[in-house]
Every structure is written in structure tokens, then in C-alpha cells.
Design an enzyme around this catalytic site. Structure first.
Site, PDB file in Angstrom:
ATOM      1  N   GLU A  29       0.837  -1.195   0.000  1.00  0.00           N
ATOM      2  CA  GLU A  29       0.000   0.000   0.000  1.00  0.00           C
ATOM      3  C   GLU A  29       0.880   1.256   0.000  1.00  0.00           C
ATOM      4  OE1 GLU A  29      -3.578   1.751   2.895  1.00  0.00           O
ATOM      5  OE2 GLU A  29      -2.231   0.156   3.605  1.00  0.00           O
TER       6      GLU A  29
ATOM      7  N   LYS B 257      -9.174   2.801  -2.094  1.00  0.00           N
ATOM      8  CA  LYS B 257      -9.451   2.110  -0.830  1.00  0.00           C
ATOM      9  C   LYS B 257     -10.806   2.547  -0.295  1.00  0.00           C
ATOM     10  CE  LYS B 257      -7.149   1.251   3.646  1.00  0.00           C
ATOM     11  NZ  LYS B 257      -5.890   1.506   4.399  1.00  0.00           N
TER      12      LYS B 257
ATOM     13  N   CYS C  64      -5.614  -3.105   2.349  1.00  0.00           N
ATOM     14  CA  CYS C  64      -5.375  -3.140   3.788  1.00  0.00           C
ATOM     15  C   CYS C  64      -6.646  -3.230   4.643  1.00  0.00           C
ATOM     16  CB  CYS C  64      -4.530  -1.944   4.197  1.00  0.00           C
ATOM     17  SG  CYS C  64      -3.692  -2.203   5.791  1.00  0.00           S
TER      18      CYS C  64
END
EC number: 6.3.5.1
Length: 677
Positions: free
Chosen positions: A52, A121, A177
Site C-alpha cells: 500500500e 481504498k 489493507c
């Protein structure tokens, strides 16, 4: 494609990459990504994931809002895109990107000089050590958009799937994540929409215990989603102002760990594994509830296609393949499997005796592995029921070819277990029957055909059933799963039949380890264990055909093939429905070199063998003919017995239902067309 190419057999190589981070230096980070990307290309990797925000660094706080940094990130992406034109590998890179009025934490999917798409994200942690909500906007709900920077244009949103047009089953879904840590994850939606390889780009600073939590989430996601899950967390070089980083990488498939990298490595690393796309497809087709779940969802995804152009040549095989798929080589797993298998068998028999009110069991004991194991299951069952061992009516029934060692072992075991035992010599009765039906042996000729063999097998079972009638007992079957698969049992009044078969779900290759476990766990006394050890060392033989002086005794495996290969063939046929050509490829990887790979604990060194492709093909053909075209009528009438292995059972009331008059032509055609002679 070459038979030896993984891409010819439904596999795809994936990589979880960690580069040494350069804090707030996108140019240096882009160079590190490109160096790893070229390495992945050289190793024929289909998909490579990076951490990430790896282009900027994850822990750069408010620097991520600075235009010079964001400009440099875009230039770094352009450099990677341009350099990727000559690379096979799909690169999935973490980067902060401007879109509209906000900045987004993104995964950029790059392949052969193009950006295939950008996934923002969805879930931004803003608790404890995390402050992502201060810097980024959530991508949740963004669909159907396009993003542009540095002269590049690409689809933008959380509604993206990336599908290889020339590698069946390779469809990539991406989450980032925190997306993995929530109750209903993007990965679940992506999998239901068709993603077979799920990617997680992670920053994830390390604290005590967090690595275990990540592993648990990766494993459970891959299991629930029937997918591969490729995970890469930030490592060395990230800012340690307030946090530390371990660079954890892992690759899971359907709940199984395929590969993991070294944590706290000072420098970059690439963790590789070959994932089985066919296996995932088969699992999803088999598990109908997966698709039922899909049909209840209303999400729609854009599918971006690409051509991987995978190599046709042999590139090696980066995947552990157990020689014995029913027998794990890991000692602790094998011990657990043996504990469960043995107790499943015992519990099944206990319940059958309770349900029928039966106080006695009748069993034929040859001194071979199968009847030995069935006898020690029966012994434990009567112990649990509080019955005396004398209620086990055990019989050894020597025939024309019974060896002295087998008979000695059988008698010793029955006595050591304190069963009621008797020797019934069937030769006189068998000779009379052969004479009555006009068989040449009845006239003194040495004709040892299938009738000669089955007269003996049938008489033994006939005696057992009549003895059960006489004494009010249940006949305990001893034939195993492997014999049922190959039809290596005498139908009807023969070893195919019993009142209850405790071994029906146990493959031949597992039985020897079950007996070893029984010895090691001291289920019985030392004299029992000593006899069990002697039985383990004997060759597998039906002992139905007499051997001339100096000749080797009749060998089952000389007729139907090595059980270690046939159990391999059975597992991948029964559990996953794989093509014969793929089974042959995997068998070659597992068995081509004695020194390669792990062997089950306590497996005798002198019995470790290797097989080349010619032998594998030969015995696979025998398996296909016997399994698909010959043996089903025996399985259709098999007695009750517990399912033991997750690899499956052959009960017509359980895992396997098939016509008794099927053809094996389709399977043999695949073998003929796709496996070189």
C-alpha cells in the site's frame, strides 16, 4: 503449450513483493518497483502485488497532501507504465492519487504499457495509530468513473475486475489493507462477481500479535471466498517515527498457505507461488451455495480484459504437492488426522452396535493391513461400549496361498487383543466348490484364474455371514477406499460386502499411518504393538494364488498399480474432478525425484520410490478404466460405513453418485491427447 508448462494445466504464478521504501521519494520507489517487476517477469509471474502506498511511502503523514509529492508519484507511475510494455506481469502498485477534489489511497493495476484500472481504498482506518481519514477520501460507492493523469486514462472505482483473456479462470480483484479487516469485505463481493485471485496491498505497521491476525484474515478470506489471496505489507525503509514494519507477505489458496516470506527482512523480497485456478473453479462449481450467495447480491462490476501471453515452455513448478494427498507430511497434521480418522471409525461402529443392540462383531483377519486396522477399531469400540473383547469373534481363514507370516501375524494379533478367535481352513470347501462347478482346479490342474480367486474370497465372506447369524453378531468389513475405487474386491458374497465397513472411507496409503499412530499413542499393550509392527513391514498381497518355490507371492500392486500412485489419482479425481492430464502433471511433480519434497513421518527409507511420466501415465490409464468403466456397480451396492477423509467417500449415498454402466472414453481421450507417451 508444452505438457510441462504450468499454464497448460490451469496454474498461474503470483507474487507478493516488498520493496525497500524510500520515505517521500516516489522516483526512488518507482525504480525499486520496476526492478522487482523485471525480476517477476523473468520468473514468468502473472500477477505481482506491491505494498500500500509503496510509491510515496505509507507513513508520510501530511506530506501526502503536498503537490510536489503527488506530481512525483504521477511521474513514477508513468515511468512504470512505460517500462511495463515489455513485461508479462500484471503489476498492482500502491499510490496516492488526486481525483476530483480529494486524494485517494489507490491500487494501480498496470500491464504491458497500460493502466488497466485504479481501485481506491474503501475503508479508511482512523483509530489508534491510524489517521487515514485526515488525508484520504473513501472510495466506497465510486463506480463507473475514469481517472486521468500524466497523459494516461484509466477506469476508476471499486467496481473493477481484471480478467485474463488467454488464461482461463484468472480474474483479479483488488482491496487495500483495512478493507480486509471489516465484517463484509470488498473481497467477498469481488469473489462473488468472479474474482479468483484476490489482492491486498497493505501498509499495516507491526505490533505484537498483528502478524497472526493478518494470517488468520488472509486464510479465512481465501477459504470463504474459494479464492487465492495474495498479501503484501510494507517493510524496511518505512518511517519509524512512531511505528515499525515487518514486510509480511503471504499467498493462500482456498484456506491453504502456499507461501510466505521472511518478516523483518532488511531489503526487498519476492514471495512466489503457483495458484491452481482449476481447483478454485471446481470448488465454486461444486459448492452450490457459493453461487446462491452470488445471486442474492445486486453489485455490478466492470470487467477489464487483458492478454497475459504466458510462456508455453517449462518454467518450473513453485508449489508443494504432497506425494500422499491423503497423508500430510507435516508431523503434527498427520497426528491430528490419524487421531480423527481412528476415532471417526470407532464412533461409527459404536453407534451402529448401539442402534442395533448388537453385542458381538464378526471379523475375518488375514494378517494384512486392512483387516488388522479394522480389528483394532473393533477392539476400541467394544472397549467403549463396556463389552469384553471376547465379544469380537475373529477368524483367520487360510486358503491355497496364505503365507505363513500372514497367518502367524493374524493369530498373534487376535490372541494379543484377547478376542475370541478360531482358524477355519477353507481349502477343502473351496476345492469341493471348484470341483462341483467343473473348474479345472477341481480336477487337479494348476489353473489360477479369477474364479479360483473369488471362490476363496466368497467362501470367507459366506462363512462370516453365517457365523454372524449363528452368534448374533455384525460382520465388520475390512476393504478400504482405494480398493473400492479400483474395484479390487469380490462382489456380493465377497469382501465387497459386510454389515458395516469401518474402512470404507480410509485410503490404503493412510491405513499404515493409522496403525503407526495406534502404536505410538499406545492405544493397546506392548504385545499388540509388536505384532502391529510386524504386519506393517509385510508386502500387500491378496494371497489367493499359490506361488511356486522361488517365486514372489502374488502382488496386488502388480495388477492394479502402486497404491501410492492410485491414491494420488483418486484424490484429485474424487475431490476436485481434475483432468487426467493435469493429474499426471501433478503426479510427476510429486514423484519424479525421491530426494525432492517431504515424506510422511516414519515412512521407511527403503520403500521410497520415484516414478517417471511413462509409469505415471501407465497406471493412470489403469485407474481411469477401473474407476470409470468397471467398478461402479460394486460401489453402488456398498454397505454402510463412515466417511473419514475430506478427500471424499465413494458411498452412493454420499460424495460419489455415478452410473454403473458409464464409459471412461472422455477421460482416456484427455490422457491420450494431452499426456506424452
Amino acid at each position: 503449450m508444452s505438457f510441462h508448462s504450468i499454464y497448460a494445466h490451469g496454474f498461474a504464478r503470483v507474487a507478493a513483493c516488498v520493496t525497500t521504501s524510500h520515505v517521500a521519494d516516489p522516483t526512488a520507489n518507482a525504480a525499486a518497483v520496476l526492478a522487482a517487476a523485471k525480476d517477476c517477469h523473468a520468473q514468468s509471474v502473472a500477477v505481482a502485488v506491491f505494498p500500500e502506498l509503496c510509491l510515496s511511502g505509507y507513513a508520510i503523514e501530511d506530506l501526502v497532501k503536498q503537490d510536489p509529492l503527488l506530481d512525483a508519484v504521477e511521474r513514477g507511475l508513468v515511468a512504470i507504465v512505460e517500462a511495463s510494455s515489455s513485461l508479462m506481469t500484471v503489476l498492482i502498485v500502491g499510490a496516492p492519487l488526486r481525483f476530483g477534489n480529494r486524494i485517494y489511497n489507490c491500487a494501480v493495476v498496470i500491464h504491458r504499457g497500460k493502466i488497466l484500472g485504479v481501485v481506491p481504498k474503501s475503508y479508511l482506518p482512523t483509530y489508534r495509530e491510524f489517521y487515514e481519514g485526515r488525508h484520504f477520501a473513501s472510495g466506497a460507492g465510486i463506480v463507473g468513473e475514469m481517472v486521468a493523469f500524466g497523459g494516461l486514462h484509466a477506469p476508476f472505482g471499486v467496481d473493477l475486475l481484471f480478467a485474463a483473456e488467454d488464461v482461463p479462470g484468472l480474474t483479479i480483484g483488488v482491496e487495500i489493507c483495512e478493507d480486509m479487516w471489516i465484517p463484509v469485505t470488498p473481497a467477498s463481493e469481488l469473489a462473488l462477481a468472479g474474482a479468483s485471485v484476490l489482492i491486498n496491498l497493505s501498509g499495516s505497521p507491526i505490533t505484537i500479535g498483528r502478524a497472526r491476525s493478518r494470517a488468520l484474515l488472509c486464510q479465512s478470506t481465501s477459504a470463504r471466498c474459494l479464492a487465492a489471496y495474495v498479501y503484501s505489507a510494507a517493510g524496511a525503509g518505512e518511517s519509524t517515527t512512531d511505528l515499525a514494519w515487518d514486510g509480511q507477505t503471504s499467498i493462500y489458496e482456498n484456506g491453504v498457505l502456499l507461501a510466505e516470506g521472511e518478516r523483518f527482512r532488511q531489503g526487498g523480497q519476492i514471495t512466489l507461488a503457483d495458484v491452481d485456478l482449476d481447483l478454485l473453479r471446481q470448488e465454486r462449481a461444486l459448492m452450490g451455495t457459493f453461487d446462491d450467495n452470488r445471486r442474492q447480491r445486486e453489485a455490478f462490476f466492470r470487467k477489464v480484459g487483458f492478454a497475459l501471453k504466458a510462456p508455453a515452455a517449462d518454467i518450473g513448478f513453485l508449489r508443494k504437492v504432497e506425494r500422499f494427498p491423503f497423508v500430510p507430511s507435516d508431523e503434527s497434521l498427520l497426528e491430528q488426522d490419524c487421531y480423527e480418522a481412528y476415532n471417526i471409525q470407532v464412533a461409527g461402529l459404536v453407534q451402529r452396535m448401539r442402534a442395533t443392540g448388537t453385542k458381538r462383531v464378526v471379523i475375518g483377519v488375514s494378517g494384512g493391513l486392512d483387516s488388522t486396522h479394522a480389528l483394532i477399531v473393533a477392539a476400541k469400540a467394544v472397549d467403549l461400549l463396556g463389552l469384553p473383547r471376547e465379544n469380537i469373534l475373529a477368524y483367520t481363514m487360510p486358503g491355497f496361498a496364505t503365507g505363513s507370516d500372514s497367518k502367524t501375524n493374524a493369530l498373534a494379533l487376535m490372541k494379543a487383543l484377547q478376542t475370541s478367535w478360531q482358524e477355519l481352513d477353507i481349502r477343502t470347501t473351496a476345492t469341493q466348490m471348484l470341483k462341483d462347478i467343473g473348474h479345472p482346479f477341481g480336477k487337479g490342474e494348476k489353473v489360477y484364474d479369477v474364479t479360483f480367486e473369488n471362490v476363496q474370497a466368497g467362501l470367507r465372506t459366506d462363512y462370516l455371514f453365517r457365523l454372524a447369524n449363528h452368534h448374533g453378531g455384525l460382520v465388520i468389513g475390512t476393504g478400504d477406499l482405494s480398493e473400492l475405487a479400483l474395484g479390487w474386491c469380490t462382489y456380493g458374497v465377497g469382501d465387497q460386502m459386510a454389515h458395516y465397513n469401518v474402512n470404507a472411507g480410509v485410503p490404503k496409503t493412510l491405513i499404515q499411518h493409522l496403525i503407526r499412530w495406534v502404536i505410538a499413542s499406545k492405544q493397546f499393550t506392548d504385545d499388540v504393538n509388536q505384532t502391529l509392527g510386524s504386519i506393517l513391514s509385510a508386502e500387500i498381497s491378496p494371497e489367493l494364488v499359490p506361488a511356486e518355490p522361488g517365486e514372489k507371492p502374488q502382488s496386488t500392486e502388480a495388477s492394479v498399480g502402486p497404491y501410492e500412485l492410485q491414491d494420488f489419482n483418486l484424490f484429485y479425481t474424487l475431490r476436485f474432478g481434475m483432468r487426467p492430464s493435469k493429474i499426471a502433471f501433478m503426479a510427476l511433480q510429486a514423484w519424479k525425484d525421491v530426494a525432492q519434497g517431504e515424506w510422511p513421518p516414519a515412512f521407511p527409507t527403503d520403500k521410497r520410490k520415484a516414478y517417471d511420466l511413462k509409469e505415471i501415465r501407465r497406471w493412470l490409464e489403469v485407474f481411469l478404466r477401473r474407476f470409470f468403466a468397471f467398478s461402479q456397480f460394486k460401489r453402488s451396492a456398498m454397505p454402510n460405513g463412515p466417511k473419514v477423509s475430506a478427500g471424499g467417500s465413494l458411498s452412493p449415498r454420499g460424495d460419489w453418485r455415478a452410473p454403473s454402466d458409464s464409459s471412461a472414453a472422455a477421460w482416456l481421450e484427455d490422457l491420450e491427447r494431452n499426456v506424452p507417451v
